[in-house]
Design an enzyme around this catalytic site. Structure first.
Site, PDB file in Angstrom:
ATOM      1  CG  PHE A  28      -3.519  -5.978   3.001  1.00  0.00           C
ATOM      2  CD1 PHE A  28      -4.218  -4.790   2.850  1.00  0.00           C
ATOM      3  CD2 PHE A  28      -4.211  -7.171   2.825  1.00  0.00           C
ATOM      4  CE1 PHE A  28      -5.567  -4.789   2.523  1.00  0.00           C
ATOM      5  CE2 PHE A  28      -5.548  -7.183   2.504  1.00  0.00           C
ATOM      6  CZ  PHE A  28      -6.229  -5.986   2.354  1.00  0.00           C
ATOM      7  CG  ASP A  49      -1.650 -12.455   7.223  1.00  0.00           C
ATOM      8  OD1 ASP A  49      -1.943 -13.410   6.475  1.00  0.00           O
ATOM      9  OD2 ASP A  49      -2.171 -11.325   7.110  1.00  0.00           O
ATOM     10  CE  LYS A 101      -5.037 -13.478  -0.790  1.00  0.00           C
ATOM     11  NZ  LYS A 101      -6.110 -13.016  -1.667  1.00  0.00           N
TER      12      LYS A 101
END
Length: 401
Positions: free
Chosen positions: A138, A224, A253
Site C-alpha cells: 500500500f 516506503d 505520519k
C-alpha cells in the site's frame, strides 16, 4: 455539542469516504482520548501511527504554538530556519543526503516516483521508467500511488491508471529477477512491513537480495517508511533493522507529531538530477509543521528507543498468551494480531471501543499502532482488555479456540 449532533452534522456535510466508529473524539492527553460524552479510551492507534508523542504533548505543543505565533507560512521562494533544521536532523539520523518536504505519505511516494524516473531519464535516457512494487503493498490513494499499490481491492472504479507499474510477490526473488529482464525498470518500491496488507514483515534475506540486485543494475531502491519510520519499529527507520541504505526513503505520519507532513529522503546521486522546477509543493516545509517535526525527533534519544523496544517485547509476549490469538506479526510497535476461530477483526475493534480501548484493523487482523510514549502499564491494560474481548466473542467456526 453532543455526539449525536456532531455525527448528524458530519453525515450532512462531510463526504463519506470513511467507515467511522460512532465516537466523537473531543480531547486527548498522552495515551488517553476522551469523547464528547466524557468517556475515556486508551489509544492504541495514535491516529493511524501519526501521534508519535501521544495527544497534546506539552513540549510539542509549545514548539508548534511558538512557531505559529512567529511565522505560520511563507512560500518556498524563501528560506526558513525550521525547514532547514528538520532537514539536517533527518539526514544525520538516516545517512541520506537531501530532503524534499510535502504534506502526506501519498505525496512523499509520488515525489519518490518522480525522483526515480528523473534519475533514470537523466542517466540512461527515456525508456527505463517502470516502477516495480510488491503484491499486498500500500503506497497511497493518489492515482500514481494507487497504481503502485499492489492490492486490486483499491483499484476498482478509478481507471485508467498511469502506465509503467508492475508487481511481484513479496519474498519471491526469482519473480523480481524475471521482472527486471526487459531492462525497462527504474525503481523497486517496497514497505519493509506491509501495514495495510496485514502487518507482515518482509524476510531479511529477501530484503538484502533485493538491495544487491538493484545495486547491480543501478535500479533505485525506494523504501516506503511512511508507517514504519520515525521510531515505530524501535529504530528511527525500519531500514536500520535490515542494515539497509536505500536510494530513496519516504516518511510521513509520525514525523509531524499530529500535523500533516511528508518527506522524500534521497542519496546525492538522485538529488543531483532534481533541479529548480522539477518538483514542488506549496505547503511543503511549512515552518509550523517543521517545528513540530523537530520536537518529535528531539525526544528520540536512547532511552526513548529502549522504552519502545521493551514495551514492544512485553506487548507481543502478552498477546501470544491469549488463547484466541493465532499469531502476532509486524515489527516493534507495529503489531498485527491474527485471530483463531474465524473471529472478525471489525467485531473485535467495536467491542474494544466499548471496553475503552481504541485499536485498528488490517485485512483480517487487529492492528496496533500505539503512541511511542506508552508504558508497561499501558501495555498490560491493553492486553487485558483484548483478552476479555476475545474471550467473550464466540468463534465463527468449529476449528478455533
Amino acid at each position: 455539542m453532543n455526539t449525536d449532533k456532531i455525527i448528524k452534522r458530519d453525515k450532512k456535510y462531510v463526504l463519506h469516504t470513511y467507515a467511522r466508529s460512532p465516537i466523537v473524539i473531543e480531547r486527548g492527553s498522552g495515551m488517553t482520548a476522551w469523547d464528547a460524552d466524557g468517556k475515556s479510551y486508551l489509544d492504541f492507534t495514535s491516529g493511524i501511527g501519526v501521534n508519535a508523542l501521544g495527544y497534546a504533548d506539552p513540549q510539542w505543543a509549545a514548539a508548534v504554538a511558538e512557531q505559529a505565533a512567529q511565522l505560520q507560512h511563507t512560500s518556498n521562494l524563501y528560506y526558513t530556519a525550521p525547514c532547514t533544521k528538520l532537514a539536517r536532523k533527518l539526514c544525520k539520523l538516516t545517512g541520506m543526503d537531501k530532503v524534499f518536504f510535502g504534506n502526506s505519505g501519498a505525496e512523499a511516494n509520488e515525489g519518490a516516483i518522480k525522483c526515480a524516473r528523473k534519475y533514470s531519464v537523466t542517466t540512461y535516457g527515456p525508456g527505463r521508467s517502470k516502477v516495480i512494487s510488491l503484491v499486498n503493498s500500500f503506497h497511497g490513494r493518489t492515482l500514481a500511488t494507487l497504481t503502485a499499490t499492489g492490492q486490486d481491492v483499491f483499484h476498482h472504479d478509478f481507471g485508467p491508471f498511469p502506465e509503467n507499474f508492475g508487481y511481484v510477490p513479496a519474498n519471491d526473488l526469482e519473480a523480481l529477477r524475471q521482472a527486471l529482464i526487459p531492462g525497462d525498470v527504474c525503481a523497486v518500491m517496497m514497505e519493509l512491513v506491509q501495514g495495510e496488507g496485514g502487518v507482515v514483515a518482509l524476510d531479511a534475506d529477501y530484503v538484502h537480495d533485493v538491495a544487491a540486485l538493484c545495486a547491480e543494475k543501478d535500479i533505485l531502491l525506494i523504501v516506503d517508511e511512511v508507517q514504519t519510520g520515525v521510531g515505530r519499529t524501535g529504530t528511527f527507520l525500519a531500514s536500520q533493522h535490515f542494515a539497509l541504505q536505500p536510494d530513496i526513503v519516504t516518511l510521513a505520519k509520525g514525523l509531524g507529531g499530529g500535523l500533516p507532513i511528508g518527506a522524500v529522503l534521497m542519496k546525492e546521486k538522485v538529488a543531483d538530477t532534481m533541479g529548480p522546477g522539477s518538483h514542488g509543493s506549496t505547503f511543503g516545509g511549512n515552518p509550523v509543521v517543521c517545528a513540530g517535526g523537530c520536537a518529535v525527533i528531539d525526544r528520540m534519544d536512547d532511552a526513548f528507543f529502549d522504552n519502545i523496544n521493551a514495551c514492544a517485547a512485553r506487548l507481543r509476549e502478552g498477546l501470544e498468551k491469549i488463547p484466541q490469538v493465532e499469531a502476532v506479526t509486524g515489527l516493534g510497535l507495529m503489531v498485527g494480531i491474527a485471530l483463531k476461530g474465524g473471529r472478525k477483526a471489525s467485531e473485535v475493534r467495536t467491542l474494544c471501543e466499548h471496553h475503552g480501548l481504541l485499536v485498528l484493523t488490517a485485512k483480517d487482523r487487529i492492528r496496533l499502532l500505539p503512541p511511542l510514549i506508552l508504558t508497561p502499564e499501558d501495555v498490560d491494560t491493553a492486553v487485558q482488555i483484548l483478552a476479555e474481548v476475545l474471550a467473550e466473542l464466540p468463534a465463527d467456526d468449529q476449528t478455533g479456540a
